[in-house]
Design an enzyme around this catalytic site. Structure first.
Site, PDB file in Angstrom:
ATOM      1  N   CYS A  98      -2.851   8.085   4.389  1.00 27.63           N
ATOM      2  CA  CYS A  98      -2.875   7.586   2.907  1.00 27.63           C
ATOM      3  C   CYS A  98      -4.212   7.894   1.991  1.00 27.63           C
ATOM      4  CB  CYS A  98      -2.551   6.137   2.770  1.00 27.63           C
ATOM      5  SG  CYS A  98      -1.429   5.324   4.177  1.00 27.63           S
ATOM      6  N   GLU A 111       0.686  -1.240   0.093  1.00 32.49           N
ATOM      7  CA  GLU A 111       0.016   0.049   0.196  1.00 32.49           C
ATOM      8  C   GLU A 111       0.859   1.309   0.048  1.00 32.49           C
ATOM      9  OE1 GLU A 111      -1.543   3.122   1.408  1.00 32.49           O
ATOM     10  OE2 GLU A 111      -2.642   1.697   3.093  1.00 32.49           O
TER      11      GLU A 111
END
Lengths: 519, 519
Positions: free
Chosen positions: B296, B257
C-alpha cells in the site's frame, strides 16, 4: 410578514428565494423571523470558504488566529444584551439558562484564545517527541499536525444556538479551518445574529465564517475529502450523516454527538441527610430544570442505594415542587419553556413511554404556568419518575426524554450501579456523589469506559465543582456508543479533529527546519 | 483434496461446513489448502471473544499484557522457517520480500512489548496533565484512557498475512482488547498458521485471539457499540464497511486503510548524478519491486524536475532491466510473483488504463520468467510509465495499479510538484530527495496535510534511512482522504483506537485514587 434572515455565504449576504420557515416565540406563539436557504449556490459557498477562507486562515500563525478569537469575544460581549433578548424570545429561556448558552460560548472562545496564544508564532504543531528509527539518532520520526485543507460544516442542535456554534468554531478557527454553520431552524436567529455581528465587525478573514439557515438539504453533498462535519442531534440523523457518501466514500471526518442517557450515582456510603446525599439532590434538581432539561448532558437516570430510594424521591420531589414554570420575562419564573410545541409534544410522548415502565414520584406537568397560556406556551413542569426494578425498566435506559424529566432507580451494590450506568450504552457524562475517595476513584475508572466525562462530587468540592451538566472547555465533550462517539473540547485535544497528523522521517537537521510549536 | 484449515473461535477449532475455497500457489498453480467459514456460530464467536477474552485481558496490567506480546514473539520466532515456506508457496515471494511480512511482524510485536512494559503495572492510562477548573486547584479535570470493553475485528488484505495481523494485534492486545482476524482468503494460510501456533503454545488467555478464514459474510453484523473494526483493502469495500449499520448506527469505531497513490519527489536542486538523484533512483526501483509492488505504501508516482525527466527515466529503466522475475525458489530470482492470477489480470488491466494517458519508458512485462510458466505463474516484470504532461494525466493520480508499476512525472517548480502530490487526494506516504534541508523541511510541512508520512532522504541518511515503503512501528501508518483516513501504529498512538477517553473531574484526592500510568 416578519424579516427573512439572510444567509452569509461566499462572502455576501444572500436571502433564500423561498417563503421561508417561521421562527416562533415558544411562550407567546408569535412569529419572530423567517429563515430560508432555497436557491443558494452551495458549491460556490463551500468553495469560497474552503479556498478563500482556508487560505487566509492557514496563512496566519496559531497566535494570530488566537487573536481572531479574542476579537470575536469582544464583538459578542458588545452585543450581549441583544443575544439575551433573542434567547428569551426564541428559546423561551430564563436569564440564567440563556447565560449557559451565551456566556458559556464567550467563556469557551476566551479559553481557546488563551490556549492558542500560547501555541505561538508557528503554523504546524509538534506531536510528541522525535523517536529514533535505528540505534543511532541519525534518522528520526517526528509527528506533527497541520490544519486540514478543508472546510468544517457544523449541523447544530436547537438547544445551544450560541454555545453550539462557538464551542466548535473556536477550535476550528484556531486550527485554521473555515466554518460553515447550519443552525437548527427553530432557534436559528441567535446563531445568525452572532455571525452577522462578527461579519459586520470585520474581525475575521473573508470566508472564515458562513451561516446557512433553513434546510440542510444538499450540504453534505458539498463535502470533499479534507473537509470535516460535526453534527449534534438525534442518533437517527447521525446515522444518515455517517452513511452519506461524503463520509463513507470520501473519508470526510465526522464528529457526532447524539442521544445520551446520562446518570447520577450516589455511592453506597451516603445516607439520607449526608452531605453527599444533599449534593446529589441539589444537582439532580438543577440538571432537571436548567434549560428545562434540554441539555444533552442533563441527568436522565438517578442511581441510588435501594435503602435510600424513598428518601431520595421525597427530597428531590420536595425541591421540584418549588420550581415555578412559565414566561421567562416574569422574574418569579425559575424555568421557562421548551423550545417549541413540537418539543413539548415529544416530551409528553416520551413521558408516556417511560410511564409504561416507571411510576410518577413527582408530577409538575399539570402545575399552573406563570404568565403563560398552557394552550400556547411550550411549558411543562418537572417530572420525577421512579422504577423499583431498575433492570426491568429497559425504556428508562433507552428513551431520552429531552425535557425536565428524570427517573430514580435503586441499585443493590456498586457493581449493580455501574452495570446500570453502562446500560446507557455509552453516555456523555455520569456524576458520582460520596465521601470515600478510594471508592469514588475506582468507580470513576470503571465508568470511564462508557462515559466521556465522569464528574465526581465530594463534600469538599461542594462549592468548587463546575456542575454535572456544564461542559467545561478543559474537558472532553462526547461519549462512546449511542452518544455518537464524538470528541469535542478537552482543551487543545479539540484541535485534533481539524488537523491532519503526519510522521516526518528525516535527519535531525531536516527536522530542525519544520518550524514546529514548543519543544 | 487439500487440508481444510479450521477456524479458531469461541475457544475451539471449528471447520467450516462448506466445500471451502482453495488457496493456490501463484507460481505453480497448485492447490495448497482450503478455507471455509460456513456454519460458524458468529454470535457465539464474538460473544466469547468480547466477554471471556476481554475480561481476561482487562484483568491484566499493561506490563502484563506486554509480556503476552513478548511470549507471542518467542512463538513466532520458533516457527519462523515454516512461515517462510508458507509465504513462498502461498504468496510467491522471494525470501527478502517474505521477510518484510514475517520479520516485520515480529519486530513490530517486539516494539510494542517494549513500549507496553514501560507503561507499568496499571490498568488505565494518564492522558495529559490535570487542568484546573477554577482559579484554585481544588477541582480538576484529568483525562484518562481505559480499554474499550469490546472486540477488535480485523478484515485484512492479502499482501501482508503476517504483518497485517500483528501490526494491528500488538496494540489491540496491549490495550486489553481481544482480536478476531479475518485474513484475505487468497493468502489466509500464513495468518491461520500463526494463530494456530500461538494458540497451541497457550501464551494468550482464552478468547484473546480468534481467526475466521473464508467469507466475511455476517461479521460486521456482530459488532456492537464498543467494538472496533479495522479494515485494509479497497476503497470500495471500505465504503461498504463504513456504511454498515454497526458503524453508522451503533458508533462502532472504524479504521480504514485503502487505496493510495504515493509519490516520490526529487527536489529541484538535485541534478542527474547527484547523491539525491541516485538515492531517488535506488528507492524507486526498490519500491517498485519489493513484494512485486504489492505494498500500500509503494511509490506509484515519481515527481522530478522537468529538466531531469529523461535522465531519471533512463537511470530507473536501466536498473529495472536487471531485475529477474520468476519462481521465488530459484536463488537467481529477485522478484517473485503477484499473489494470484486475478491480481495479475488486475495489474494488466490497470496498466492498459494508465497507458491511455502515459507512455512506456521501460517495459519488463514481456520479459522471460525464470523457472516459471507464463501461462500459469502470476508473474510480471516491472513497468515504468511516463507522462510529460503531469497535470493532464488524471488517471495516473487516480488509478492504483497494485503491482510493479510506477509513472514518472515532470514538474515545473516545487509548488507544482506539491500540487501534483496532493492530486493523490490523500496518500499514505511521500518521499523527498534533496540536500537543501530548509527546502526539504518546508516541503515536508506542506505535504503533511495530505500524507500520513513524509519520508525525507538526504545524502547523510543514505545508509540510515528506513525506506520509503517500510512501515516502522514508531511512525503513523495511514493517510487522509482516499487513503481511508486511518491511523495505525505511531508508537503508543496506536492504543488510542482501542481505548475510550474520558475526563474525570474531581478533587485532587479523588484523582490520586485513579491508579493511572506515569505522572
Amino acid at each position: 410578514m416578519t424579516e427573512l434572515l439572510p444567509n452569509y455565504v461566499a462572502g455576501r449576504w444572500q436571502a433564500g428565494s423561498g417563503a421561508g420557515t417561521a421562527l416562533i416565540d415558544p411562550v407567546l406563539g408569535t412569529e419572530l423571523a423567517r429563515v430560508d436557504a432555497t436557491g443558494l449556490d452551495l458549491a460556490e459557498a463551500f468553495g469560497f470558504a474552503r479556498e478563500t477562507g482556508g487560505a487566509a486562515l492557514r496563512a496566519l500563525t496559531y497566535k494570530e488566529r488566537a487573536a481572531l478569537l479574542a476579537a470575536v469575544v469582544k464583538v459578542l460581549q458588545a452585543n450581549r444584551d441583544a443575544y439575551y433578548e433573542i434567547a428569551t424570545a426564541n428559546s423561551g429561556t430564563v436569564k440564567n439558562d440563556s447565560a449557559v448558552d451565551i456566556d458559556g460560548a464567550i467563556f469557551t472562545l476566551g479559553q481557546y484564545a488563551k490556549w492558542g496564544d500560547a501555541l505561538g508564532e508557528v503554523r504546524a504543531l509538534r506531536d510528541g517527541d522525535a523517536a529514533r528509527l535505528g540505534k543511532e539518532p541519525v534518522f528520526l520520526s517526528q509527528h506533527l499536525q497541520v490544519p486540514t485543507p478543508g472546510v468544517a460544516l457544523f449541523i447544530n442542535a436547537f438547544n445551544f444556538p450560541s454555545w453550539g456554534l462557538w464551542e466548535k468554531a473556536a477550535p476550528a478557527l484556531l486550527s485554521g479551518v473555515p466554518v460553515i454553520v447550519k443552525p437548527a431552524t427553530s432557534t436559528a436567529w441567535l446563531t445568525q445574529r452572532m455571525v452577522r455581528d462578527v461579519v459586520e465587525a470585520g474581525v475575521l478573514p473573508a470566508g472564515a465564517l458562513s451561516v446557512i439557515c433553513g434546510s440542510s438539504n444538499g450540504l453534505m453533498d458539498q463535502l470533499q475529502g479534507f473537509d470535516v462535519v460535526s453534527f449534534t442531534g438525534s442518533a437517527d440523523t447521525g446515522a444518515v450523516i455517517r452513511s452519506h457518501a461524503a463520509v463513507a466514500q470520501r473519508s470526510v471526518r465526522v464528529n457526532i454527538e447524539a442521544d445520551s442517557l446520562n446518570s447520577a450515582l450516589l455511592l453506597p456510603d451516603a445516607a439520607p441527610g449526608s452531605d453527599a446525599f444533599n449534593l446529589l439532590v441539589r444537582e439532580v434538581v438543577r440538571e432537571m430544570t436548567v434549560k428545562s432539561g434540554q441539555k444533552c448532558t442533563a441527568i436522565r437516570r438517578i442511581l441510588v442505594p435501594a435503602a435510600v430510594y424513598d428518601a431520595a424521591a421525597e427530597a428531590i420531589g420536595a425541591k421540584l415542587a418549588g420550581v415555578t414554570v412559565g414566561n421567562p420575562r416574569n422574574e418569579s419564573v425559575r424555568m421557562g419553556s421548551l423550545v417549541s410545541r413540537a418539543q413539548l409534544n415529544a416530551v409528553r410522548q416520551g413521558l408516556e413511554e417511560l410511564k409504561a415502565q416507571a411510576s410518577v414520584l413527582h408530577d409538575g406537568s399539570q402545575a399552573a404556568l406563570v404568565d403563560a397560556d398552557p394552550a400556547i406556551a411550550a411549558c411543562i413542569g418537572p417530572v420525577l419518575l421512579g422504577a423499583r426494578d431498575a433492570d426491568a425498566a429497559q425504556r428508562v435506559h433507552d428513551v431520552e426524554v429531552f425535557g425536565p424529566v428524570a427517573t430514580l432507580l435503586p441499585y443493590r451494590d456498586v457493581e449493580h450501579a455501574i452495570a446500570l450506568a453502562h446500560r446507557g450504552q455509552g453516555s456523555l457524562v455520569t456524576s458520582l456523589y460520596g465521601a470515600d475517595e478510594a471508592a469514588l476513584g475506582q468507580a470513576a475508572v470503571q465508568l470511564a469506559a462508557s462515559h466521556g466525562r465522569v464528574h465526581v462530587i465530594t463534600p469538599d468540592v461542594a462549592q468548587a465543582h463546575t456542575g454535572h451538566g456544564n461542559v467545561m472547555p478543559q474537558s472532553l465533550h462526547g461519549g462512546p456508543g449511542r452518544a455518537g462517539g464524538g470528541a469535542e473540547l478537552g482543551g487543545l485535544r479539540a484541535l485534533d479533529f481539524y488537523h491532519c497528523k503526519s510522521a516526518v522521517q528525516a535527519s535531525p537537521a531536516v527536522l530542525a527546519q519544520l518550524g514546529l510549536s514548543g519543544g
